[in-house]
Design an enzyme around this catalytic site. Structure first.
Site, mmCIF file in Angstrom:
data_model
loop_
_atom_site.group_PDB
_atom_site.id
_atom_site.type_symbol
_atom_site.label_atom_id
_atom_site.label_comp_id
_atom_site.label_asym_id
_atom_site.label_seq_id
_atom_site.Cartn_x
_atom_site.Cartn_y
_atom_site.Cartn_z
ATOM 1 N N ARG A 295 0.732 14.578 13.466
ATOM 2 C CA ARG A 295 1.072 14.343 12.055
ATOM 3 C C ARG A 295 1.083 15.638 11.234
ATOM 4 O O ARG A 295 0.351 15.813 10.268
ATOM 5 C CB ARG A 295 0.139 13.317 11.428
ATOM 6 C CG ARG A 295 0.156 11.979 12.151
ATOM 7 C CD ARG A 295 -0.593 10.906 11.424
ATOM 8 N NE ARG A 295 0.245 10.277 10.389
ATOM 9 C CZ ARG A 295 -0.174 9.242 9.663
ATOM 10 N NH1 ARG A 295 -1.386 8.773 9.816
ATOM 11 N NH2 ARG A 295 0.618 8.695 8.760
ATOM 12 N N ASP B 21 4.801 0.649 12.191
ATOM 13 C CA ASP B 21 3.523 0.039 11.819
ATOM 14 C C ASP B 21 3.374 -1.361 12.382
ATOM 15 O O ASP B 21 2.256 -1.855 12.544
ATOM 16 C CB ASP B 21 3.383 -0.040 10.286
ATOM 17 C CG ASP B 21 3.265 1.336 9.674
ATOM 18 O OD1 ASP B 21 3.471 1.465 8.455
ATOM 19 O OD2 ASP B 21 2.990 2.298 10.419
ATOM 20 N N LYS C 281 0.855 -1.207 0.000
ATOM 21 C CA LYS C 281 0.000 0.000 0.000
ATOM 22 C C LYS C 281 0.881 1.244 0.000
ATOM 23 O O LYS C 281 0.635 2.191 -0.753
ATOM 24 C CB LYS C 281 -0.875 0.012 1.251
ATOM 25 C CG LYS C 281 -1.542 1.356 1.536
ATOM 26 C CD LYS C 281 -2.389 1.353 2.771
ATOM 27 C CE LYS C 281 -1.622 1.623 4.020
ATOM 28 N NZ LYS C 281 -1.286 3.045 4.282
ATOM 29 N N ASN C 282 1.936 1.229 0.826
ATOM 30 C CA ASN C 282 2.740 2.442 1.003
ATOM 31 C C ASN C 282 3.739 2.675 -0.120
ATOM 32 O O ASN C 282 4.521 3.627 -0.071
ATOM 33 C CB ASN C 282 3.430 2.431 2.371
ATOM 34 C CG ASN C 282 2.399 2.595 3.477
ATOM 35 O OD1 ASN C 282 1.236 2.916 3.221
ATOM 36 N ND2 ASN C 282 2.803 2.329 4.703
ATOM 37 N N ARG D 151 -8.340 -0.395 4.838
ATOM 38 C CA ARG D 151 -7.491 0.604 4.166
ATOM 39 C C ARG D 151 -6.200 -0.049 3.693
ATOM 40 O O ARG D 151 -5.602 0.358 2.714
ATOM 41 C CB ARG D 151 -7.136 1.740 5.125
ATOM 42 C CG ARG D 151 -8.327 2.383 5.763
ATOM 43 C CD ARG D 151 -7.917 3.518 6.590
ATOM 44 N NE ARG D 151 -7.077 4.418 5.809
ATOM 45 C CZ ARG D 151 -6.852 5.661 6.138
ATOM 46 N NH1 ARG D 151 -7.370 6.156 7.224
ATOM 47 N NH2 ARG D 151 -6.095 6.422 5.396
ATOM 48 N N CYS E 260 -5.085 7.865 9.708
ATOM 49 C CA CYS E 260 -4.981 7.236 11.032
ATOM 50 C C CYS E 260 -4.547 8.259 12.079
ATOM 51 O O CYS E 260 -3.599 9.005 11.885
ATOM 52 C CB CYS E 260 -3.968 6.087 10.993
ATOM 53 S SG CYS E 260 -4.581 4.675 10.074
ATOM 54 N N ARG F 149 -4.065 10.229 4.866
ATOM 55 C CA ARG F 149 -2.810 10.975 5.046
ATOM 56 C C ARG F 149 -2.034 11.037 3.743
ATOM 57 O O ARG F 149 -1.443 12.064 3.419
ATOM 58 C CB ARG F 149 -1.966 10.274 6.114
ATOM 59 C CG ARG F 149 -0.523 10.733 6.202
ATOM 60 C CD ARG F 149 -0.378 12.057 6.877
ATOM 61 N NE ARG F 149 1.032 12.459 6.917
ATOM 62 C CZ ARG F 149 1.446 13.520 7.612
ATOM 63 N NH1 ARG F 149 0.583 14.255 8.287
ATOM 64 N NH2 ARG F 149 2.736 13.864 7.595
HETATM 65 C C1 EPZ Z 1 4.283 6.870 6.292
HETATM 66 O O1 EPZ Z 1 3.491 7.864 6.921
HETATM 67 C C2 EPZ Z 1 3.387 5.637 6.180
HETATM 68 N N1 EPZ Z 1 2.228 5.953 5.352
HETATM 69 C C3 EPZ Z 1 2.936 5.211 7.572
HETATM 70 O O2 EPZ Z 1 2.167 4.027 7.421
HETATM 71 C C4 EPZ Z 1 4.158 4.905 8.423
HETATM 72 O O3 EPZ Z 1 3.741 4.599 9.735
HETATM 73 C C5 EPZ Z 1 5.083 6.135 8.449
HETATM 74 O O4 EPZ Z 1 5.416 6.521 7.100
HETATM 75 C C6 EPZ Z 1 6.375 5.863 9.209
HETATM 76 O O5 EPZ Z 1 7.058 4.803 8.630
HETATM 77 C C7 EPZ Z 1 2.372 5.935 4.008
HETATM 78 O O6 EPZ Z 1 3.444 5.680 3.481
HETATM 79 C C8 EPZ Z 1 1.133 6.224 3.192
HETATM 80 P P1 EPZ Z 1 6.315 10.263 8.459
HETATM 81 P P2 EPZ Z 1 4.029 9.413 6.980
HETATM 82 O O7 EPZ Z 1 6.136 11.504 7.673
HETATM 83 O O8 EPZ Z 1 4.735 9.709 5.719
HETATM 84 C C9 EPZ Z 1 6.488 13.550 11.832
HETATM 85 C C10 EPZ Z 1 0.266 2.671 7.645
HETATM 86 O O9 EPZ Z 1 -0.216 2.099 8.633
HETATM 87 N N2 EPZ Z 1 6.393 14.526 10.729
HETATM 88 O O10 EPZ Z 1 7.556 9.442 8.278
HETATM 89 O O11 EPZ Z 1 2.907 10.259 7.395
HETATM 90 C C11 EPZ Z 1 5.172 12.797 12.032
HETATM 91 O O12 EPZ Z 1 4.287 13.543 12.845
HETATM 92 C C12 EPZ Z 1 0.764 4.092 7.764
HETATM 93 O O13 EPZ Z 1 0.417 2.133 6.524
HETATM 94 C C13 EPZ Z 1 6.541 15.883 11.026
HETATM 95 O O14 EPZ Z 1 6.715 16.263 12.191
HETATM 96 O O15 EPZ Z 1 5.081 9.293 8.184
HETATM 97 C C14 EPZ Z 1 5.618 11.516 12.690
HETATM 98 O O16 EPZ Z 1 5.768 11.727 14.078
HETATM 99 C C15 EPZ Z 1 0.522 4.669 9.140
HETATM 100 N N3 EPZ Z 1 6.433 16.785 10.013
HETATM 101 C C16 EPZ Z 1 7.004 11.268 12.072
HETATM 102 O O17 EPZ Z 1 7.408 12.518 11.480
HETATM 103 C C17 EPZ Z 1 6.228 16.399 8.711
HETATM 104 O O18 EPZ Z 1 6.165 17.276 7.819
HETATM 105 C C18 EPZ Z 1 7.007 10.205 10.985
HETATM 106 O O19 EPZ Z 1 6.085 10.628 9.995
HETATM 107 C C19 EPZ Z 1 6.091 15.023 8.433
HETATM 108 C C20 EPZ Z 1 6.193 14.105 9.456
#
Ligand code: EPZ
Length: 424
Positions: free
Chosen positions: A122, A308, A23-24, A400, A117, A93
């Site tokens: 986020r 995850d 998915k990701n 999802r 989620c 997201r």
């Molecule tokens: C991706 O989400 C995945 N989703 C998530 O999978 C996964 O948990 C996550 O990466 C971490 O591996 C998809 O790929 C569609 P991040 P993403 O930006 O990109 C902070 C699932 O279950 N952050 O790496 O949203 C954020 O708040 C989903 O399949 C900022 O502060 O994750 C978090 O604490 C859930 N500012 C951390 O970074 C930003 O601009 C990691 O978020 C962006 C992120």
């Protein structure tokens, strides 16, 4: 109409499953197709509600996006709108990934804040900060976010303050067709980043270093199209492995990359599971006796233990003979499933980023509720070990990321059903 997943536990698993495409990886690839001037065909795409949300966004801005069997075909057309539709955006997201390509193609994009989620605040500040450095302006009008770049985007040498997966993907997409060269430092290293880069290169992009912390991109005026098969879903693979650890028995995982979720396999081995690698794309996981606790597990960015999989491992450890704890260093609210675990008789305590797990004598069926995608999946894994029937309400969260979770577990010998619930 809400959906519920019903599982009657107490039966060991046995069988073999083919792991679907990730998915990701599929979601960023669909966003990337906005940059393409030729058709894009993604093969072996699972039927996920988030995939449907992405095709709805593509259709809303003027592309044709339709399923052909197990493929998704995206055909470019003159983009007719820079306004991303509120429905799919506010519930997913990954919709944030459409900002950069629409902005690059149209010089403007307007959207509401992405939903998805509820794992914590986020924010999208890293996405926006990088785009501003590339020449975009950002403003809010009521609850609408508006980005503009009338003179297009230009390359930058940019260091991410955190290796955000989504922000790395946003800046990779923005750089692919920006004027000049871009260097992204402190980039996320998840396999899905490399997959996105491979897709963009198949469409004509010039990218080196993806999958590592420094990515170099030379902007192209436009990209063509491609036929592309996304990589296997390492989190679905981790789900199946943790399902065996929870229910007992054995399962063979085909078309997976064992090294992409090796921290999960290592944790299960430490707890007492047998893990047998069978070549580069197949692994067998088995559990016969009682598991033992494994102390504290810390999640981390790739190649660390994936956030995850934190609730999935927790489900597998609920009946272990000794204590464990899992600390999620990535999100603030990863363990919404702890209430459901407790309703089944587990001895758990969620405090901030940490879930403490003490030995439970046995688990029993209960009526529980999915709060997010992986938390909902974790409740299903716990239900496999519970005596009696468990009903998981709001199972649409699970749909999802899993095409048909009831069938996935049934193919492994579990007793499961999916039912429609009249929304009370
Ligand atoms: C991706 O989400 C995945 N989703 C998530 O999978 C996964 O948990 C996550 O990466 C971490 O591996 C998809 O790929 C569609 P991040 P993403 O930006 O990109 C902070 C699932 O279950 N952050 O790496 O949203 C954020 O708040 C989903 O399949 C900022 O502060 O994750 C978090 O604490 C859930 N500012 C951390 O970074 C930003 O601009 C990691 O978020 C962006 C992120």
């Amino acid at each position: 109409m809400s959906k519920a997943l019903v599982i009657t536990g107490g039966r060991p698993l046995s069988g073999s499953v083919e792991i679907p495409s990730a998915k990701n990886s599929v979601l960023p690839l669909l966003a990337a197709s906005v940059l393409c001037t030729q058709p894009v065909r993604l093969t072996r795409v699972p039927r996920l509600s988030d995939v449907m949300r992405c095709t709805a966004i593509l259709e809303a801005i003027g592309f044709s996006a339709r399923r052909e069997g197990t493929d998704i075909l995206v055909e470019p057309a003159a983009l007719r709108s820079a306004n991303l539709p509120t429905g799919p955006v506010s519930s997913m997201r990954a919709s944030v990934l459409f900002l950069a390509p629409v902005l690059a193609r149209m010089g403007r994009v307007e959207t509401c804040m992405p939903g998805g989620c509820r794992l914590g605040p986020r924010p999208i500040d890293i996405h926006l900060d990088g785009l501003v450095h590339m020449g975009a302006t950002v403003k809010w009008k009521a609850d609408r976010l508006i980005l503009e770049a009338p003179r297009g985007l230009h390359g930058i040498d940019y260091t991410l303050r955190f290796p955000s997966v989504g922000a790395t993907e946003t800046l990779l997409l923005a750089a692919a067709c920006a004027r000049g060269a871009t260097v992204l430092r402190g980039a996320a290293c998840e396999p899905e980043i490399r997959d996105l880069a491979e897709f963009l290169k198949a469409c004509g992009a010039s990218i080196t270093g993806a999958g590592g912390p420094v990515i170099c991109i030379s902007g192209r005026r436009e990209l063509g199209g491609a036929v592309f098969s996304p990589l296997p879903d390492r989190i679905v693979a981790a789900t199946v492995a943790c399902a065996v650890a929870s229910a007992g028995g054995q399962a063979t995982l085909r078309r997976c990359d064992p090294f992409a979720f090796s921290p999960v396999l290592a944790a299960l081995q430490q707890a007492g599971c047998e893990v047998e690698l069978r070549g580069a794309e197949e692994v067998c996981v088995a559990r016969t006796g009682q598991l033992k606790g494994i102390g504290r597990v810390f999640t981390g960015v790739y190649p660390g233990f994936p956030t995850d999989a934190a609730p999935l491992l927790a489900a597998a450890l609920l009946c272990a003979a000794s204590e464990s704890s899992i600390e999620d260093t990535v999100f603030e609210n990863r363990f919404s499933c702890s209430a459901g675990f407790a309703a089944m008789g587990a001895e758990v305590e969620a405090a901030g980023h940490v879930l403490e797990i003490r030995p439970a004598k046995r688990l029993h069926g209960a009526h529980v509720r999915a709060g997010d995608l992986r938390g909902g999946a974790a409740l299903a894994l716990a239900a496999l070990a519970a005596e009696g029937e468990t009903e998981i309400a709001e199972a649409e969260h699970i749909l999802r990321g899993y095409e048909d979770p009831a069938r996935l577990l049934r193919d492994l010998g579990a007793k499961t059903a999916q039912k429609n619930e009249t929304v009370s």
